[in-house]
Design an enzyme around this catalytic site. Structure first.
Site, PDB file in Angstrom:
ATOM      1  N   CYS A 211       0.796  -1.364  -0.115  1.00  0.00           N
ATOM      2  CA  CYS A 211       0.439  -0.343  -0.255  1.00  0.00           C
ATOM      3  C   CYS A 211       1.272   0.956   0.338  1.00  0.00           C
ATOM      4  O   CYS A 211       0.689   2.446  -1.100  1.00  0.00           O
ATOM      5  CB  CYS A 211      -1.240   0.122   1.061  1.00  0.00           C
ATOM      6  SG  CYS A 211      -1.887  -1.513   1.648  1.00  0.00           S
ATOM      7  N   HIS A 215       1.015   5.149  -1.943  1.00  0.00           N
ATOM      8  CA  HIS A 215       0.565   6.042  -0.576  1.00  0.00           C
ATOM      9  C   HIS A 215       1.784   6.942   0.554  1.00  0.00           C
ATOM     10  O   HIS A 215       0.914   7.037   1.139  1.00  0.00           O
ATOM     11  CB  HIS A 215      -0.413   5.869   0.286  1.00  0.00           C
ATOM     12  CG  HIS A 215      -1.927   5.072  -0.658  1.00  0.00           C
ATOM     13  ND1 HIS A 215      -2.384   6.028  -1.569  1.00  0.00           N
ATOM     14  CD2 HIS A 215      -1.972   4.086  -1.578  1.00  0.00           C
ATOM     15  CE1 HIS A 215      -3.707   5.490  -2.500  1.00  0.00           C
ATOM     16  NE2 HIS A 215      -4.063   4.333  -2.447  1.00  0.00           N
ATOM     17  N   CYS A 250      -8.324  -2.520  -3.657  1.00  0.00           N
ATOM     18  CA  CYS A 250      -6.551  -1.930  -3.518  1.00  0.00           C
ATOM     19  C   CYS A 250      -5.833  -3.736  -3.439  1.00  0.00           C
ATOM     20  O   CYS A 250      -4.728  -3.916  -3.215  1.00  0.00           O
ATOM     21  CB  CYS A 250      -6.219  -1.233  -2.330  1.00  0.00           C
ATOM     22  SG  CYS A 250      -7.054   0.347  -3.359  1.00  0.00           S
ATOM     23  N   CYS A 313     -32.247   1.784  16.896  1.00  0.00           N
ATOM     24  CA  CYS A 313     -31.592   2.671  16.966  1.00  0.00           C
ATOM     25  C   CYS A 313     -31.478   3.921  17.851  1.00  0.00           C
ATOM     26  O   CYS A 313     -30.850   4.234  18.798  1.00  0.00           O
ATOM     27  CB  CYS A 313     -30.606   2.384  16.919  1.00  0.00           C
ATOM     28  SG  CYS A 313     -29.906   0.759  15.190  1.00  0.00           S
ATOM     29  N   CYS A 316     -31.748   4.533  21.573  1.00  0.00           N
ATOM     30  CA  CYS A 316     -31.275   5.011  22.398  1.00  0.00           C
ATOM     31  C   CYS A 316     -30.762   6.255  22.177  1.00  0.00           C
ATOM     32  O   CYS A 316     -30.400   7.103  23.028  1.00  0.00           O
ATOM     33  CB  CYS A 316     -29.981   3.920  22.815  1.00  0.00           C
ATOM     34  SG  CYS A 316     -30.873   2.168  23.441  1.00  0.00           S
ATOM     35  N   HIS A 317     -30.387   6.379  20.795  1.00  0.00           N
ATOM     36  CA  HIS A 317     -29.602   7.174  20.089  1.00  0.00           C
ATOM     37  C   HIS A 317     -30.114   8.608  19.935  1.00  0.00           C
ATOM     38  O   HIS A 317     -29.284  10.227  20.119  1.00  0.00           O
ATOM     39  CB  HIS A 317     -28.274   6.563  19.434  1.00  0.00           C
ATOM     40  CG  HIS A 317     -27.513   5.390  19.695  1.00  0.00           C
ATOM     41  ND1 HIS A 317     -26.785   5.640  21.190  1.00  0.00           N
ATOM     42  CD2 HIS A 317     -28.272   4.138  19.772  1.00  0.00           C
ATOM     43  CE1 HIS A 317     -26.483   4.319  20.835  1.00  0.00           C
ATOM     44  NE2 HIS A 317     -26.959   3.564  20.206  1.00  0.00           N
ATOM     45  N   ARG A 354     -20.001  -3.172  15.913  1.00  0.00           N
ATOM     46  CA  ARG A 354     -21.054  -2.103  17.309  1.00  0.00           C
ATOM     47  C   ARG A 354     -22.709  -2.838  16.205  1.00  0.00           C
ATOM     48  O   ARG A 354     -23.077  -3.259  17.803  1.00  0.00           O
ATOM     49  CB  ARG A 354     -20.495  -1.238  16.764  1.00  0.00           C
ATOM     50  CG  ARG A 354     -21.156   0.001  18.492  1.00  0.00           C
ATOM     51  CD  ARG A 354     -20.529  -0.657  18.990  1.00  0.00           C
ATOM     52  NE  ARG A 354     -21.991  -0.288  20.777  1.00  0.00           N
ATOM     53  CZ  ARG A 354     -21.915  -0.661  21.452  1.00  0.00           C
ATOM     54  NH1 ARG A 354     -21.539  -1.940  22.121  1.00  0.00           N
ATOM     55  NH2 ARG A 354     -22.037  -0.326  23.168  1.00  0.00           N
ATOM     56  N   CYS A 358     -25.861  -4.316  19.300  1.00  0.00           N
ATOM     57  CA  CYS A 358     -26.229  -3.439  19.342  1.00  0.00           C
ATOM     58  C   CYS A 358     -27.693  -4.231  19.343  1.00  0.00           C
ATOM     59  O   CYS A 358     -28.291  -4.736  19.967  1.00  0.00           O
ATOM     60  CB  CYS A 358     -27.021  -2.378  18.801  1.00  0.00           C
ATOM     61  SG  CYS A 358     -25.175  -1.129  19.448  1.00  0.00           S
TER      62      CYS A 358
END
Length: 397
Positions: A211, A215, A250, A313, A316-317, A354, A358
């Site tokens: 890579c 880069h 890539c 979701c 809660c958020h 994540r 949840c």
């Protein structure tokens, strides 16, 4: 063990699918605002009911309600305090609220503890066809709540400063010592993963390239603004492309390597390294063009109820950010820190992992990492945080 760690362990307990308390659905009939007859003709026991109320794998009522239980210091405040509830409501009224609060409030965030499982969406395989609580447990909880006839002193949630209105990173909800941990690259426990990603970034592929060949050794040739714009629309496939997907493309096309499985340890490490290069750059996902339909699909998922807990979701958020779920303060659930280090699990967590955590807390069956559903959800969640600065690797509870 410090208070933050104990809070994190309590939240971890909320994120596990139980194996013992779910039961067979026992049909019941509501009359007005109550279920006057005990489920299955069973008799409740207050002592067992108190245990169900406290247990984070069973009723877990303390996650949202404050109760006069002095030996339980971590109590939430999403719902009303329950001290004196037995004097205000009859056993039949309590029974309806425990079995299915939706009959009284269709917008409630209280799980339907004893309903026909077929009425719920995408329940976890481990508890498919079962109720959240058994009929006996419902009766035990009703028996216990009926004993709470005195106003009493309900437990109080921890005190924390509210970050106020507007858009807020999870960083704004952290304690000062946890902020300091994230800000210090020597103390940040997520940095070893970034370093692992750097080594992979510089490792030679099957064709001798790396890579870094394109880069730079430290990724100095990467464009932070471009990194902050993912997911982006890919005209060749006609769908969004996440940063993990771009790295994997890539990895295969430019280095002749075998592509990684989505969300595997190595790919998350590479993502953490690349996102770290854009630390401090505002998130800016462009949803004004061809990404818009995928954003709307993700938005729909974000607002869809799932699992035995029948939660989305947004509950809660959006609706309860800043309030307390037992010992854990709910945040806006912003994604600008991912991949992030979670103190509760002691590991780096990707955004889609994540999501799965949840879903399991809802007792719902997660989607597969890299699935179109999760990619749509990632488009929505990232765009929802447009303007917040990238913090990878963030530290969260």
């Amino acid at each position: 063990m410090n208070l933050g760690s104990r809070m994190s362990l309590l939240l971890v307990a909320l994120l596990s699918v139980p194996t013992v308390q779910a039961g067979r659905y026992v049909p019941w009939q509501a009359e007005g605002l109550s279920i006057p007859r005990p489920l299955g003709g069973l008799q409740g026991d207050p002592a067992r009911g108190r245990a169900v109320v406290i247990d984070s794998h069973q009723g877990n009522c303390l996650a949202c309600h404050r109760l006069p239980i002095a030996d339980q210091p971590f109590q939430g405040n999403l719902g009303p305090p329950l001290a004196g509830i037995g004097a205000r409501l009859s056993p039949g009224e309590l029974r309806l609220r425990v079995a299915d609060e939706r009959r009284l409030n269709p917008e409630t965030v209280m799980p339907p503890f004893h309903v026909d499982p077929r009425s719920l969406n995408q329940v976890a395989f481990a508890v498919e066809g079962q109720t959240f609580l058994s009929a006996q447990q419902v009766e035990d909880v009703v028996a216990y709540l009926s004993t709470l006839t005195e106003p009493g002193e309900a437990g109080t949630p921890p005190v924390a400063a509210s970050p106020g209105n507007g858009l807020h990173s999870g960083y704004d909800y952290l304690k000062p010592e946890t902020r300091a941990m994230q800000d210090d690259e020597f103390a940040n426990p997520g940095m070893p993963t970034v370093d692992r990603g750097r080594r992979l970034f510089n490792a030679e592929g099957e064709n001798g390239k790396s890579c870094a060949s394109c880069h730079g050794e430290d990724g100095e040739g990467l464009d932070p603004a471009r990194i902050a714009s993912y997911p982006v629309y890919d005209p060749d496939s006609g769908r969004p492309r996440t940063l993990q997907e771009q790295i994997n493309i890539c990895w295969e096309d430019q280095l002749d390597n075998i592509p990684y499985v989505y969300d595997c340890t190595e790919l998350v490490a590479l993502e953490a390294f690349v996102r770290h290069r854009a630390r401090g750059t505002p998130v800016q996902v462009d949803i004004d063009g061809p990404l818009r339909p995928f954003y709307e699909a993700g938005r729909k998922l974000y607002h869809t109820r799932f699992g035995q807990a029948n939660l989305a979701c947004t509950h809660c958020h959006d609706l309860h950010a800043g309030q307390w779920l037992r010992g854990q303060q709910l945040t806006q659930g912003q994604s600008n820190g991912f991949p992030e280090y979670r103190l509760g699990s002691g590991r780096i967590t990707s955004l889609q992992r994540r999501f799965s955590e949840c879903f399991r807390s809802f007792r719902a069956e997660p989607f597969e990492p890299g699935s179109q559903a999760y990619i749509d959800l990632e488009v929505y969640v990232n765009a929802r945080g447009n303007g917040l600065k990238i913090e990878t690797p963030a530290v969260r509870y």
